[in-house]
Design a protein around this motif. Structure first.
Motif, PDB file in Angstrom:
ATOM      1  N   THR A  75      59.404  -8.304 106.377  1.00  0.00           N
ATOM      2  CA  THR A  75      58.504  -7.160 106.398  1.00  0.00           C
ATOM      3  C   THR A  75      57.616  -7.170 105.164  1.00  0.00           C
ATOM      4  O   THR A  75      57.949  -7.801 104.148  1.00  0.00           O
ATOM      5  N   GLU A  76      56.494  -6.482 105.267  1.00  0.00           N
ATOM      6  CA  GLU A  76      55.458  -6.514 104.233  1.00  0.00           C
ATOM      7  C   GLU A  76      55.310  -5.147 103.570  1.00  0.00           C
ATOM      8  O   GLU A  76      55.388  -4.114 104.233  1.00  0.00           O
ATOM      9  N   PHE A  77      55.106  -5.157 102.254  1.00  0.00           N
ATOM     10  CA  PHE A  77      54.804  -3.956 101.479  1.00  0.00           C
ATOM     11  C   PHE A  77      53.498  -4.186 100.717  1.00  0.00           C
ATOM     12  O   PHE A  77      53.156  -5.327 100.401  1.00  0.00           O
ATOM     13  N   LEU A 173      62.566  -4.529 120.364  1.00  0.00           N
ATOM     14  CA  LEU A 173      63.843  -3.867 120.632  1.00  0.00           C
ATOM     15  C   LEU A 173      65.010  -4.851 120.633  1.00  0.00           C
ATOM     16  O   LEU A 173      66.163  -4.452 120.459  1.00  0.00           O
ATOM     17  N   ASP A 174      64.718  -6.133 120.828  1.00  0.00           N
ATOM     18  CA  ASP A 174      65.773  -7.141 120.783  1.00  0.00           C
ATOM     19  C   ASP A 174      66.319  -7.327 119.369  1.00  0.00           C
ATOM     20  O   ASP A 174      67.367  -7.943 119.185  1.00  0.00           O
ATOM     21  N   ASN A 175      65.582  -6.811 118.377  1.00  0.00           N
ATOM     22  CA  ASN A 175      66.043  -6.877 116.989  1.00  0.00           C
ATOM     23  C   ASN A 175      66.003  -5.464 116.387  1.00  0.00           C
ATOM     24  O   ASN A 175      65.590  -5.268 115.248  1.00  0.00           O
ATOM     25  N   ALA A 176      66.431  -4.486 117.186  1.00  0.00           N
ATOM     26  CA  ALA A 176      66.281  -3.080 116.820  1.00  0.00           C
ATOM     27  C   ALA A 176      67.047  -2.706 115.556  1.00  0.00           C
ATOM     28  O   ALA A 176      66.615  -1.826 114.801  1.00  0.00           O
ATOM     29  N   ILE A 177      68.174  -3.353 115.299  1.00  0.00           N
ATOM     30  CA  ILE A 177      68.968  -3.032 114.109  1.00  0.00           C
ATOM     31  C   ILE A 177      68.167  -3.289 112.839  1.00  0.00           C
ATOM     32  O   ILE A 177      68.137  -2.467 111.919  1.00  0.00           O
ATOM     33  N   MET A 178      67.483  -4.423 112.788  1.00  0.00           N
ATOM     34  CA  MET A 178      66.691  -4.748 111.602  1.00  0.00           C
ATOM     35  C   MET A 178      65.452  -3.863 111.520  1.00  0.00           C
ATOM     36  O   MET A 178      65.072  -3.405 110.430  1.00  0.00           O
ATOM     37  N   GLU A 179      64.817  -3.609 112.655  1.00  0.00           N
ATOM     38  CA  GLU A 179      63.647  -2.733 112.664  1.00  0.00           C
ATOM     39  C   GLU A 179      64.028  -1.335 112.181  1.00  0.00           C
ATOM     40  O   GLU A 179      63.250  -0.672 111.486  1.00  0.00           O
ATOM     41  N   ASN A 180      65.221  -0.883 112.550  1.00  0.00           N
ATOM     42  CA  ASN A 180      65.688   0.427 112.116  1.00  0.00           C
ATOM     43  C   ASN A 180      65.883   0.455 110.603  1.00  0.00           C
ATOM     44  O   ASN A 180      65.520   1.435 109.932  1.00  0.00           O
ATOM     45  N   PHE A 181      66.441  -0.628 110.056  1.00  0.00           N
ATOM     46  CA  PHE A 181      66.623  -0.705 108.604  1.00  0.00           C
ATOM     47  C   PHE A 181      65.284  -0.645 107.884  1.00  0.00           C
ATOM     48  O   PHE A 181      65.117   0.090 106.899  1.00  0.00           O
ATOM     49  N   PHE A 182      64.303  -1.415 108.368  1.00  0.00           N
ATOM     50  CA  PHE A 182      62.977  -1.400 107.747  1.00  0.00           C
ATOM     51  C   PHE A 182      62.377   0.007 107.798  1.00  0.00           C
ATOM     52  O   PHE A 182      61.762   0.472 106.834  1.00  0.00           O
ATOM     53  N   GLY A 183      62.540   0.685 108.928  1.00  0.00           N
ATOM     54  CA  GLY A 183      61.987   2.025 109.068  1.00  0.00           C
ATOM     55  C   GLY A 183      62.613   3.006 108.085  1.00  0.00           C
ATOM     56  O   GLY A 183      61.917   3.801 107.444  1.00  0.00           O
ATOM     57  N   ILE A 184      63.937   2.949 107.944  1.00  0.00           N
ATOM     58  CA  ILE A 184      64.639   3.843 107.017  1.00  0.00           C
ATOM     59  C   ILE A 184      64.238   3.539 105.579  1.00  0.00           C
ATOM     60  O   ILE A 184      63.940   4.451 104.790  1.00  0.00           O
ATOM     61  N   LEU A 185      64.220   2.264 105.224  1.00  0.00           N
ATOM     62  CA  LEU A 185      63.868   1.870 103.862  1.00  0.00           C
ATOM     63  C   LEU A 185      62.476   2.374 103.482  1.00  0.00           C
ATOM     64  O   LEU A 185      62.287   2.969 102.420  1.00  0.00           O
ATOM     65  N   LYS A 186      61.515   2.163 104.364  1.00  0.00           N
ATOM     66  CA  LYS A 186      60.139   2.549 104.035  1.00  0.00           C
ATOM     67  C   LYS A 186      59.964   4.062 104.024  1.00  0.00           C
ATOM     68  O   LYS A 186      59.194   4.589 103.210  1.00  0.00           O
TER      69      LYS A 186
END
Length: 212
Positions: A75-77, A173-186
């Motif tokens: 992911t990008e910041f 959605l096939d990698n929803a766990i990681m997408e969820n982590f990125f969303g929470i972190l940001k």
């Protein structure tokens, strides 16, 4: 946010709508201000430049065995750096974490100024070392990003007898766990905040991962 407040009010038997809850939050000045929507997401997909692995996980995210199912992504910041004239220039930082689906722990990660292959391989090596105690054959999952198709990445997993799994094309959605982590972190540390150096943003991310 107002949606969580509305849910709690409903649990307390208050008869109120979501819209009314939102309006009250705005009126009382307690509306969330640290959350913003992304105007552009980082895309690591560059087409089929190597081997595309099958989707072995098939959204079976959870496991009762530590270090058995590992997922990763990039992911990008954005942050600012000031030039000699005092003009802010937008710069970018890239995070490459490896997450254990057993307990959502970040077992390894790398941070870099460029979306290059070396930081991903460094984080991969750490993840392999951290998970070598797994009594069953491990599965490392990712999207179809260019780095995960590269021969060194594919061969490293093969040499370690690790199954490689990939999300279907264009299906986050096939990698929803990681997408969820990125969303929470940001949402927790990034949206609504301004970072004026690479080191400041990097340290903030490292501190959050340690906390998370």
């Amino acid at each position: 946010g107002y949606r969580r407040l509305w849910a709690e009010l409903c649990k307390l038997d208050y008869v109120i709508s979501e819209n009314k809850t939102q309006k009250l939050c705005q009126k009382l000045g307690i509306q969330v201000t640290c959350f913003g929507h992304r105007n552009r997401t980082y895309k690591s997909y560059k087409g089929e430049i190597g081997k595309i692995a099958s989707n072995l996980i098939r959204r079976r995210f959870k496991t009762s065995i530590p270090h058995q199912k590992i997922t990763t992504d990039t992911t990008e910041f954005k942050y600012y750096e000031y030039d000699s004239a005092g003009i802010p220039r937008i710069k970018k930082l890239y995070l490459n974490p490896f997450l254990d689906r057993y307990n959502s722990e970040i077992i390894s990660y790398s941070i870099s100024k460029q979306p290059t292959f070396r930081p991903i391989m460094e984080a991969l090596a750490q993840a392999i070392e951290q998970t070598k105690d797994c009594p069953f054959r491990r599965t490392f999952h990712s999207d179809q990003g260019w780095a995960y198709q590269m021969k060194p990445y594919v061969n490293t997993l093969k040499d370690q007898k690790i199954f490689q799994s990939m999300s279907r094309k264009g299906n986050c959605l096939d990698n929803a766990i990681m997408e969820n982590f990125f969303g929470i972190l940001k949402q927790e540390i990034y949206y609504g905040h301004t970072f004026n150096s690479y080191d400041e943003l990097k340290q903030t991310i490292e501190d959050y991962i340690e906390y998370y």
